[in-house]
Design a protein around this motif. Structure first.
Motif, PDB file in Angstrom:
ATOM      1  N   GLN A 496     -29.880  -8.266  11.332  1.00  0.00           N
ATOM      2  CA  GLN A 496     -28.497  -7.956  10.985  1.00  0.00           C
ATOM      3  C   GLN A 496     -28.379  -7.261   9.642  1.00  0.00           C
ATOM      4  N   ILE A 497     -29.390  -7.354   8.796  1.00  0.00           N
ATOM      5  CA  ILE A 497     -29.349  -6.687   7.489  1.00  0.00           C
ATOM      6  C   ILE A 497     -29.156  -5.187   7.651  1.00  0.00           C
ATOM      7  N   PHE A 498     -29.699  -4.622   8.718  1.00  0.00           N
ATOM      8  CA  PHE A 498     -29.591  -3.174   8.926  1.00  0.00           C
ATOM      9  C   PHE A 498     -28.179  -2.751   9.322  1.00  0.00           C
ATOM     10  N   ASP A 499     -27.267  -3.694   9.510  1.00  0.00           N
ATOM     11  CA  ASP A 499     -25.874  -3.337   9.797  1.00  0.00           C
ATOM     12  C   ASP A 499     -25.209  -2.649   8.618  1.00  0.00           C
ATOM     13  N   GLY A 500     -25.847  -2.714   7.451  1.00  0.00           N
ATOM     14  CA  GLY A 500     -25.296  -1.998   6.301  1.00  0.00           C
ATOM     15  C   GLY A 500     -25.120  -0.520   6.586  1.00  0.00           C
ATOM     16  N   ARG A 501     -26.034   0.055   7.352  1.00  0.00           N
ATOM     17  CA  ARG A 501     -25.901   1.476   7.723  1.00  0.00           C
ATOM     18  C   ARG A 501     -24.660   1.707   8.578  1.00  0.00           C
ATOM     19  N   LYS A 502     -24.390   0.763   9.469  1.00  0.00           N
ATOM     20  CA  LYS A 502     -23.211   0.893  10.328  1.00  0.00           C
ATOM     21  C   LYS A 502     -21.930   0.894   9.500  1.00  0.00           C
ATOM     22  N   PHE A 503     -21.859  -0.019   8.534  1.00  0.00           N
ATOM     23  CA  PHE A 503     -20.649  -0.085   7.710  1.00  0.00           C
ATOM     24  C   PHE A 503     -20.504   1.159   6.844  1.00  0.00           C
ATOM     25  N   TRP A 504     -21.617   1.757   6.440  1.00  0.00           N
ATOM     26  CA  TRP A 504     -21.544   2.995   5.657  1.00  0.00           C
ATOM     27  C   TRP A 504     -20.912   4.109   6.486  1.00  0.00           C
ATOM     28  N   ARG A 505     -21.276   4.151   7.778  1.00  0.00           N
ATOM     29  CA  ARG A 505     -20.729   5.204   8.633  1.00  0.00           C
ATOM     30  C   ARG A 505     -19.277   4.944   9.003  1.00  0.00           C
ATOM     31  N   ILE A 506     -18.933   3.676   9.160  1.00  0.00           N
ATOM     32  CA  ILE A 506     -17.570   3.358   9.595  1.00  0.00           C
ATOM     33  C   ILE A 506     -16.574   3.551   8.470  1.00  0.00           C
ATOM     34  N   ASN A 507     -16.826   2.895   7.363  1.00  0.00           N
ATOM     35  CA  ASN A 507     -15.864   2.924   6.253  1.00  0.00           C
ATOM     36  C   ASN A 507     -16.602   2.573   4.967  1.00  0.00           C
ATOM     37  N   LYS A 508     -16.411   3.392   3.948  1.00  0.00           N
ATOM     38  CA  LYS A 508     -17.130   3.179   2.688  1.00  0.00           C
ATOM     39  C   LYS A 508     -16.684   1.890   1.999  1.00  0.00           C
ATOM     40  N   PHE A 509     -15.446   1.487   2.199  1.00  0.00           N
ATOM     41  CA  PHE A 509     -14.983   0.231   1.607  1.00  0.00           C
ATOM     42  C   PHE A 509     -15.712  -0.952   2.247  1.00  0.00           C
ATOM     43  N   ASP A 510     -15.915  -0.882   3.566  1.00  0.00           N
ATOM     44  CA  ASP A 510     -16.684  -1.931   4.238  1.00  0.00           C
ATOM     45  C   ASP A 510     -18.095  -2.012   3.676  1.00  0.00           C
ATOM     46  N   PHE A 511     -18.691  -0.853   3.415  1.00  0.00           N
ATOM     47  CA  PHE A 511     -20.056  -0.849   2.875  1.00  0.00           C
ATOM     48  C   PHE A 511     -20.085  -1.443   1.470  1.00  0.00           C
ATOM     49  N   VAL A 512     -19.077  -1.152   0.667  1.00  0.00           N
ATOM     50  CA  VAL A 512     -19.023  -1.717  -0.686  1.00  0.00           C
ATOM     51  C   VAL A 512     -18.975  -3.239  -0.616  1.00  0.00           C
ATOM     52  N   ILE A 513     -18.145  -3.776   0.299  1.00  0.00           N
ATOM     53  CA  ILE A 513     -18.078  -5.233   0.469  1.00  0.00           C
ATOM     54  C   ILE A 513     -19.442  -5.771   0.886  1.00  0.00           C
ATOM     55  N   TRP A 514     -20.057  -5.116   1.870  1.00  0.00           N
ATOM     56  CA  TRP A 514     -21.369  -5.563   2.353  1.00  0.00           C
ATOM     57  C   TRP A 514     -22.400  -5.508   1.229  1.00  0.00           C
ATOM     58  N   PHE A 515     -22.443  -4.436   0.492  1.00  0.00           N
ATOM     59  CA  PHE A 515     -23.465  -4.232  -0.542  1.00  0.00           C
ATOM     60  C   PHE A 515     -23.375  -5.307  -1.625  1.00  0.00           C
ATOM     61  N   PHE A 516     -22.189  -5.493  -2.185  1.00  0.00           N
ATOM     62  CA  PHE A 516     -22.048  -6.448  -3.281  1.00  0.00           C
ATOM     63  C   PHE A 516     -22.244  -7.887  -2.785  1.00  0.00           C
ATOM     64  N   THR A 517     -21.739  -8.188  -1.602  1.00  0.00           N
ATOM     65  CA  THR A 517     -21.909  -9.544  -1.075  1.00  0.00           C
ATOM     66  C   THR A 517     -23.377  -9.853  -0.808  1.00  0.00           C
ATOM     67  N   PHE A 518     -24.070  -8.925  -0.176  1.00  0.00           N
ATOM     68  CA  PHE A 518     -25.460  -9.176   0.185  1.00  0.00           C
ATOM     69  C   PHE A 518     -26.344  -9.327  -1.051  1.00  0.00           C
ATOM     70  N   PHE A 519     -26.301  -8.365  -1.950  1.00  0.00           N
ATOM     71  CA  PHE A 519     -27.234  -8.382  -3.076  1.00  0.00           C
ATOM     72  C   PHE A 519     -26.877  -9.449  -4.109  1.00  0.00           C
ATOM     73  N   SER A 520     -25.592  -9.723  -4.285  1.00  0.00           N
ATOM     74  CA  SER A 520     -25.243 -10.798  -5.220  1.00  0.00           C
ATOM     75  C   SER A 520     -25.625 -12.166  -4.642  1.00  0.00           C
ATOM     76  N   THR A 521     -25.493 -12.327  -3.321  1.00  0.00           N
ATOM     77  CA  THR A 521     -25.889 -13.594  -2.706  1.00  0.00           C
ATOM     78  C   THR A 521     -27.407 -13.771  -2.740  1.00  0.00           C
ATOM     79  N   VAL A 522     -28.145 -12.700  -2.519  1.00  0.00           N
ATOM     80  CA  VAL A 522     -29.601 -12.788  -2.514  1.00  0.00           C
ATOM     81  C   VAL A 522     -30.138 -13.050  -3.912  1.00  0.00           C
ATOM     82  N   PHE A 523     -29.719 -12.258  -4.891  1.00  0.00           N
ATOM     83  CA  PHE A 523     -30.363 -12.305  -6.202  1.00  0.00           C
ATOM     84  C   PHE A 523     -29.688 -13.268  -7.181  1.00  0.00           C
ATOM     85  N   LEU A 524     -28.442 -13.630  -6.928  1.00  0.00           N
ATOM     86  CA  LEU A 524     -27.810 -14.615  -7.803  1.00  0.00           C
ATOM     87  C   LEU A 524     -27.924 -15.995  -7.151  1.00  0.00           C
TER      88      LEU A 524
END
Length: 900
Positions: A496-524
């Protein structure tokens, strides 16, 4: 055959050549033909609005009417809050019993390995996982409404619970130094007691007192989370989950899978590392793993690898490929647990390979217990409980709705929230940690076609037998096998991690949510990442509001349809009319954006006023110089200030005839009229009416007494009367008729009183799209340069139609902006029409006092109605004193500022 094809073609074959094959065939029975009189909103309501309003009932009467008891009402309340009563009342043994028994036992089999594994994942005792697979499942039988939801252990909920339990547990242990001394590393030196000579590494999880406290913490978290869900269910607050987007859930669950997988790596490698909490804990975890990776136990690694390979092979190569032939999926995890236990027992893995095993599991059902010690620190994890409650409900209700859709039944959201709350709040007293749905178990129940929640009884019965009689058999089960089961179950979340590409194509705001949520949850950390993800989601809502689109609309030429102008090749604007649509609600966050976008797409009245003032100042200076030289003043003022009359007189060569009338010569002012001289005979003919097609409906007349005649004084004064509803079927005197099937694309405008083709040709120039915000510097003062051509094009716009169909909400700020926009446009003689306002929007405007500035007859049912009325109008003259600055009342918008 060709003849049949030709016969089937619609009439008008020549006209059909330009249509695509995907367009529906046009024939007299399916053409879109609309012919009616334009309606203002008020006139439409007078004709069509429902008049029979229901009598308002007082609150006391409503309470009195609902305070009664009957058998029917008692039955409804009982079956609503305890649905199992209804299931039992209408249960059909022959049709449902077999399915429920088989489905329940199959799901119960899946519970066994997951209960053992997820108890370890939650950082509590293994038996807590068994209890969590018993009591919540049993409670859901009584309070749930979905026949396929399988409550119990869930990976994401377990890892979140583990994060809170470890954090609070370490804080508790830090104040007890004797616990830390007990866990000091002891190595063999050839002497000492048994523990010292074994070379065993002790951690806090090996201390019974510490595990008991973490068990209390898990019980406290479960109790509070359940109570919160019960409260939200009573007050029907399940809609809160709607504010969490799919991109947020995808990123969060994928990041949680990274944490879950990381937590199982030490057990799979046969090493022990301390548990970390707080920011960057995953980095600290891998750092600790690499420090002791040379101590990895090869027996544990082999057990983990074999487990992963077997599970993958059976699931992907057998269960998936032969799912239509198998009566139920092969419970490979249970077989792996059984075989792993048997091999470990007979091979004596614990002694021979120093392999860590599950150990002793109690074989009794604990008595109910209040987690007083865990609740004593509840303020420290109250926020974690709320997050858990939201996630439990969001994940479980989503799974319930999927199953309900597949099997064609309904689930009650509020009752489901209550059921999840009861499953957690009650089971907390029986040493359970937070429970949620497990999608694999639910999908198995769905594939087994479970009929009612009673299938959970058989799953609970099986788990009860496991706890009482079978659990001691799992004493020699290697922990690396359980860790491998958990790790391999995360395969879907890792993909499911690769769904980030899907959100990038659908809507850039969706990708921003995905990006910050994923990396902040992983590394923080999980809780920090979740908070950041929710915060970014809310911020993106604000940003999307700020980027709300507004655009001009025009009509296509061949097939008259209202479309976004310039996006379609053959679209053109209505001469003199600008149609604007704003794709968002209108409220405080975007009210100013609405105004700026409207001014950019149509005409900016402030710039128009400023340009006219600068032009007047230049002309005044030029006239002073001419008078000083003995020359007459420059008469060019009328070309722009007089509106259509002045501009057409310069743009047309012969068609415009201006002639005075005898009736107005006495006051010394020439009265001019647009049209031929012979069309003016009597003052009575000054009133012209727009006569619309008679459809036995109310129609409108436009009183143009003052609009048709302009006094030829220096000020160009004019008095405008608005159009009113007329009871006459036909107007008296000269008429203008609007005809055509659609009212716009084929509308023919016939002036029976005069010929004004030159004026119409001149006004058609406004159909050319011009960006009035193009800035060109004035060489005299460095300000914006307003040429006569630019001002002339701006002045040709006489109506702004705001399409309000997409505005479903308006607040005080939005209503205030509408009022001031109307005033600003009125300052430069441009009328504003509102079309398609919803009833709620009109009600808000009523209470905000908008109609004190905007006349009600400027509200239209539809855009086409507004355009039909605005199209035959023309640009009105501007008086010289109209070029004064906005008054204080017009300028003051935020009234609270002036009152401070």
């Amino acid at each position: 055959m060709n003849g049949n094809q030709d016969a089937g073609k619609p009439a008008g074959g020549v006209g059909q050549k330009r249509r695509r094959s995907s367009c529906p065939a046009v024939n007299p029975t399916n053409q879109v033909v609309i012919a009616r009189a334009p309606f203002t909103q008020g006139a439409f309501d007078q004709v069509h609005l429902r008049r029979s309003e229901q009598e308002k009932v007082s609150l006391g009467e409503r309470v009195r009417d609902n305070l009664y008891c009957s058998n029917r009402r008692l039955w409804k309340l009982l079956t609503t809050y305890i649905p199992v009563v209804k299931f039992l009342r209408y249960y059909k043994l022959r049709d449902s019993a077999v399915n429920d028994i088989i489905a329940g036992l199959t799901v119960g089999i899946l519970h066994i390995p997951q209960a053992l594994a997820f108890g370890q994942l939650t950082s509590v005792k293994v038996e807590n996982g068994l209890f969590t697979s018993l009591w919540p499942v049993l409670l859901y039988v009584f309070f749930g409404t979905s026949a396929h939801v399988s409550m119990g252990t869930s990976a994401v909920i377990c890892i979140m619970t583990a994060a809170t339990v470890d954090r609070e547990g370490q804080a508790w242990a830090s104040s007890r130094p004797w616990l830390l001394n007990f866990t000091a590393l002891e190595t063999s030196d050839g002497g000492g007691d048994e523990n010292e000579t074994s070379g065993y590494v002790y951690t806090l999880d090996d201390v019974p007192e510490y595990l008991d406290y973490k068990e209390e913490l898990a019980m406290g978290i479960t109790l509070i989370s359940g109570a919160m869900m019960i409260g939200m269910g009573i007050f029907k607050l399940g809609f809160i989950t709607a504010y969490l987007s799919e991109s947020f859930f995808t990123a969060f669950t994928s990041a949680a899978a990274v944490h879950i997988g990381t937590s199982q790596i030490p057990a799979m490698l046969g090493i022990k590392t301390p548990r970390f909490g707080g920011a960057f804990k995953i980095i600290k975890s891998y750092e600790a793993i690499f420090k002791v990776i040379t101590d990895a136990n090869f027996a544990a690694i082999i057990c983990a690898v074999v487990t992963c390979i077997v599970i993958l092979f059976v699931k992907d190569c057998i269960n998936e490929k032969f799912k239509h032939k198998l009566p139920a999926p092969i419970p490979v995890e249970l077989f792996v647990v059984i075989f792993g236990t048997v091999i470990s027992y007979f091979g004596n893995f614990r002694e021979n390979f120093d392999l860590d095993v599950v150990g002793t599991i109690p074989t009794d059902i604990p008595a109910p217990k209040i987690p007083t010690e865990g609740l004593s620190v509840a303020p420290n994890y109250i926020v974690d409980c709320f997050i858990l409650a939201i996630l439990i409900f969001a994940n479980t209700i989503a799974m319930a709705k999927i199953c309900a859709k597949k099997h064609n039944y309904e689930v009650d959201d509020s009752q489901e929230m209550l059921a999840y709350g009861m499953c957690n709040a009650v089971s907390a007293f029986f040493k359970c940690f937070p429970s949620s749905v497990a999608p694999p178990r639910s999908m198995v129940a769905s594939s087994m076609n479970a009929k009612t929640t009673l299938s959970g009884l058989f799953a609970s019965l099986l788990m009860l037998l496991v706890i009482l009689f079978i659990s001691p058999l799992f004493t020699d089960l290697p922990k690396s096998v359980l860790a491998a089961i958990i790790f391999i179950s995360l395969k879907g979340l890792f993909i499911q991690i690769f769904d980030g590409r899907k959100f990038w194509r659908i809507n850039k705001f969706d990708f921003v949510i995905w990006f910050f949520t994923f990396f902040s949850t992983v590394f923080l950390d999980i809780d920090l990442g979740l908070g950041i993800g929710v915060g970014v989601s809310l911020i993106t809502v604000v940003f999307q509001t700020q980027f709300a689109r507004g655009y001009k609309e025009g009509y296509t030429k061949n097939d008259p349809a209202l479309v976004e102008h310039q996006k379609y090749l053959d679209s053109s604007e209505v001469p003199g009319v600008k149609i604007f649509r704003f794709q968002s609600s209108l409220y405080f966050a975007n009210a100013e954006i609405f105004r700026n976008t409207l001014y950019k797409c149509t005409v900016n009245p402030r710039k128009l006023l400023k340009g006219l003032k600068k032009r007047e100042q230049r002309l005044e200076e030029t006239n002073k110089e001419r008078i000083a030289l003995g020359l007459p003043p420059d008469p060019r003022r009328n070309s722009i200030m007089m509106g259509d009359l002045g501009m057409a007189s310069r743009d047309s060569s012969s068609s415009l005839n201006l002639s005075p009338t005898a009736g107005d010569a006495s006051d010394g002012n020439n009265l001019t009229r647009l049209g031929s001289s012979d069309s003016i005979s009597k003052p009575a003919e000054r009133v012209r009416r727009v006569s619309l097609p008679s459809l036995d409906q109310s129609h409108f007349t436009i009183d143009e007494n003052k609009e048709s005649f302009f006094k030829g004084n220096s000020k160009g004064s004019v008095e405008v009367k608005s159009y009113t509803q007329s009871s006459d079927k036909f107007g008296n005197g000269s008429t203008n008729s609007l005809g055509g099937s659609s009212g716009f694309g084929d509308t023919s405008l016939t002036y029976k009183s005069a010929s004004s083709s030159a004026l119409l040709n001149a006004r058609r120039e406004s159909a050319i799209s011009i960006n009035f915000d193009d800035f060109e510097e004035d060489p005299e003062d460095g300000d914006e340069l307003f040429t006569d051509e630019k001002l002339k094009r701006m002045r040709k716009i006489h109506h702004i139609v705001i399409d309000c169909v997409t505005i479903n909400y308006i607040d005080a700020s939005g209503a205030n902006v509408l009022s001031h926009i109307y005033s600003e446009y009125g300052h430069v003689n441009i009328k504003v029409f509102l079309a398609g306002c919803s009833a709620d929007m009109r009600n808000a405007m009523e209470h905000a006092g908008v109609f004190e500035k905007i006349p009600r007859d400027h509200l239209f049912v539809d855009v086409h109605d507004a355009v039909a009325v605005a199209k035959p109008m023309r640009t009105l003259p501007l008086e010289a004193d109209a070029l004064e600055d906005f008054s204080d009342d017009e300028a003051i918008e935020d009234s609270y500022v002036t009152k401070m």
